[in-house]
Design a protein around this motif. Structure first.
Motif, mmCIF file in Angstrom:
data_model
loop_
_atom_site.group_PDB
_atom_site.id
_atom_site.type_symbol
_atom_site.label_atom_id
_atom_site.label_comp_id
_atom_site.label_asym_id
_atom_site.label_seq_id
_atom_site.Cartn_x
_atom_site.Cartn_y
_atom_site.Cartn_z
ATOM 1 N N LEU A 130 7.934 81.518 -36.885
ATOM 2 C CA LEU A 130 8.567 82.563 -37.687
ATOM 3 C C LEU A 130 10.075 82.397 -37.824
ATOM 4 N N PHE A 131 10.698 81.860 -36.785
ATOM 5 C CA PHE A 131 12.160 81.836 -36.748
ATOM 6 C C PHE A 131 12.764 80.454 -36.921
ATOM 7 N N THR A 132 11.952 79.523 -37.432
ATOM 8 C CA THR A 132 12.449 78.180 -37.754
ATOM 9 C C THR A 132 11.940 77.786 -39.138
ATOM 10 N N GLN A 133 12.590 76.783 -39.706
ATOM 11 C CA GLN A 133 12.165 76.268 -41.007
ATOM 12 C C GLN A 133 10.889 75.453 -40.822
ATOM 13 N N PRO A 134 9.978 75.403 -41.746
ATOM 14 C CA PRO A 134 10.084 75.925 -43.116
ATOM 15 C C PRO A 134 9.632 77.374 -43.292
ATOM 16 N N VAL A 135 8.963 77.990 -42.312
ATOM 17 C CA VAL A 135 8.477 79.355 -42.497
ATOM 18 C C VAL A 135 9.641 80.338 -42.664
ATOM 19 N N LEU A 136 10.734 80.127 -41.965
ATOM 20 C CA LEU A 136 11.891 81.014 -42.096
ATOM 21 C C LEU A 136 12.360 81.097 -43.544
ATOM 22 N N SER A 137 12.243 80.013 -44.280
ATOM 23 C CA SER A 137 12.666 80.043 -45.689
ATOM 24 C C SER A 137 11.770 80.935 -46.533
ATOM 25 N N SER A 138 10.546 81.183 -46.101
ATOM 26 C CA SER A 138 9.641 82.033 -46.885
ATOM 27 C C SER A 138 9.984 83.516 -46.776
ATOM 28 N N TRP A 139 10.723 83.896 -45.733
ATOM 29 C CA TRP A 139 11.069 85.319 -45.628
ATOM 30 C C TRP A 139 12.571 85.591 -45.569
ATOM 31 N N LEU A 140 13.374 84.567 -45.366
ATOM 32 C CA LEU A 140 14.827 84.758 -45.384
ATOM 33 C C LEU A 140 15.429 83.775 -46.384
ATOM 34 N N ASP A 141 15.649 82.550 -46.008
ATOM 35 C CA ASP A 141 15.952 81.475 -46.950
ATOM 36 C C ASP A 141 16.063 80.150 -46.211
ATOM 37 N N ASP A 142 16.222 79.074 -46.964
ATOM 38 C CA ASP A 142 16.211 77.734 -46.377
ATOM 39 C C ASP A 142 17.522 77.357 -45.695
ATOM 40 N N LYS A 143 18.529 78.203 -45.767
ATOM 41 C CA LYS A 143 19.821 77.954 -45.099
ATOM 42 C C LYS A 143 19.958 78.748 -43.803
ATOM 43 N N ALA A 144 19.054 79.673 -43.563
ATOM 44 C CA ALA A 144 19.144 80.549 -42.393
ATOM 45 C C ALA A 144 19.060 79.734 -41.106
ATOM 46 N N ASP A 145 20.055 79.940 -40.271
ATOM 47 C CA ASP A 145 20.115 79.280 -38.969
ATOM 48 C C ASP A 145 20.892 80.210 -38.044
ATOM 49 N N LEU A 146 20.186 81.125 -37.409
ATOM 50 C CA LEU A 146 20.842 82.079 -36.532
ATOM 51 C C LEU A 146 20.008 82.261 -35.277
ATOM 52 N N PRO A 147 20.604 82.748 -34.214
ATOM 53 C CA PRO A 147 19.905 82.820 -32.930
ATOM 54 C C PRO A 147 18.869 83.948 -32.818
ATOM 55 N N PHE A 148 18.843 84.888 -33.744
ATOM 56 C CA PHE A 148 17.932 86.034 -33.670
ATOM 57 C C PHE A 148 18.038 86.730 -32.317
ATOM 58 N N GLU A 149 19.274 87.058 -31.977
ATOM 59 C CA GLU A 149 19.588 87.846 -30.787
ATOM 60 C C GLU A 149 20.154 89.174 -31.259
ATOM 61 N N LYS A 150 20.147 90.179 -30.377
ATOM 62 C CA LYS A 150 20.708 91.481 -30.722
ATOM 63 C C LYS A 150 22.128 91.300 -31.260
ATOM 64 N N GLY A 151 22.378 91.888 -32.415
ATOM 65 C CA GLY A 151 23.687 91.793 -33.049
ATOM 66 C C GLY A 151 23.808 90.666 -34.063
ATOM 67 N N SER A 152 22.855 89.738 -34.083
ATOM 68 C CA SER A 152 22.892 88.657 -35.081
ATOM 69 C C SER A 152 22.777 89.265 -36.472
ATOM 70 N N THR A 153 23.555 88.724 -37.383
ATOM 71 C CA THR A 153 23.507 89.198 -38.764
ATOM 72 C C THR A 153 23.480 87.995 -39.698
ATOM 73 N N TYR A 154 22.871 88.186 -40.850
ATOM 74 C CA TYR A 154 22.771 87.104 -41.820
ATOM 75 C C TYR A 154 22.561 87.708 -43.200
ATOM 76 N N THR A 155 23.216 87.130 -44.198
ATOM 77 C CA THR A 155 22.991 87.504 -45.593
ATOM 78 C C THR A 155 22.465 86.281 -46.314
ATOM 79 N N ASN A 156 21.294 86.426 -46.938
ATOM 80 C CA ASN A 156 20.712 85.269 -47.608
ATOM 81 C C ASN A 156 21.262 85.112 -49.018
ATOM 82 N N LYS A 157 20.826 84.055 -49.706
ATOM 83 C CA LYS A 157 21.378 83.734 -51.022
ATOM 84 C C LYS A 157 21.017 84.761 -52.096
ATOM 85 N N THR A 158 19.997 85.612 -51.853
ATOM 86 C CA THR A 158 19.688 86.666 -52.824
ATOM 87 C C THR A 158 20.388 87.975 -52.476
ATOM 88 N N GLY A 159 21.148 87.985 -51.373
ATOM 89 C CA GLY A 159 21.914 89.172 -51.002
ATOM 90 C C GLY A 159 21.256 90.084 -49.999
#
Length: 139
Positions: A35-64
């Motif tokens: 769920l938290f690695t590519q390629p599945v991560l790209s299906s629900w967030l995007d293909d550039k997402a690379d974050l630790p998925f820890e409390k406080g982690s934030t990310y904005t994908n290419k669709t906003g």
């Protein structure tokens, strides 16, 4: 609606919500990793997402879409705030990994959605993610 009849997916405590799950033949730790690695991560967030998925982690994908991780029990459950581009309102997404013998259930529960239309949209969204996981397992 004024008929007093309860609408599917609408609660008095969490507004509009959707819960969708599917069981796969894999171990729980494999489901979490997938769920938290590519390629599945790209299906629900995007293909550039690379974050630790820890409390406080934030990310904005290419669709906003912006996520903010609010709590994590590694390998079991993660909760995050989910905000669509240009929308001041956030919803809450919970992803759970539920082991059962040689299989594992992946569950998405998305609450505080704005209305029935957003509920239907997110139902399709999370269904496509589960379809992608199935494709990856059968590749």
């Amino acid at each position: 609606m004024t008929s007093g009849k309860k609408q599917v997916g609408h609660t008095t405590s969490q507004g509009w919500e959707i819960g969708i799950r599917r069981t796969f033949t894999m171990e729980a730790h494999q489901a979490w990793e997938m769920l938290f690695t590519q390629p599945v991560l790209s299906s629900w967030l995007d293909d550039k997402a690379d974050l630790p998925f820890e409390k406080g982690s934030t990310y904005t994908n290419k669709t906003g879409i912006t996520i903010l991780v609010s709590s994590v029990t590694t390998g079991k459950v993660i909760r995050m705030k989910w905000q669509q581009s240009g929308d001041p309102q956030t919803s809450t997404l919970q992803i759970r990994i539920i082991p059962a013998k040689e299989k594992t259930t992946i569950s998405f529960h998305h609450e505080w959605l704005k209305n029935e239309q957003e509920r239907d949209l997110m139902k399709g969204y999370w269904s496509r993610v589960l379809d992608e996981i199935s494709r990856q397992l059968n590749a």
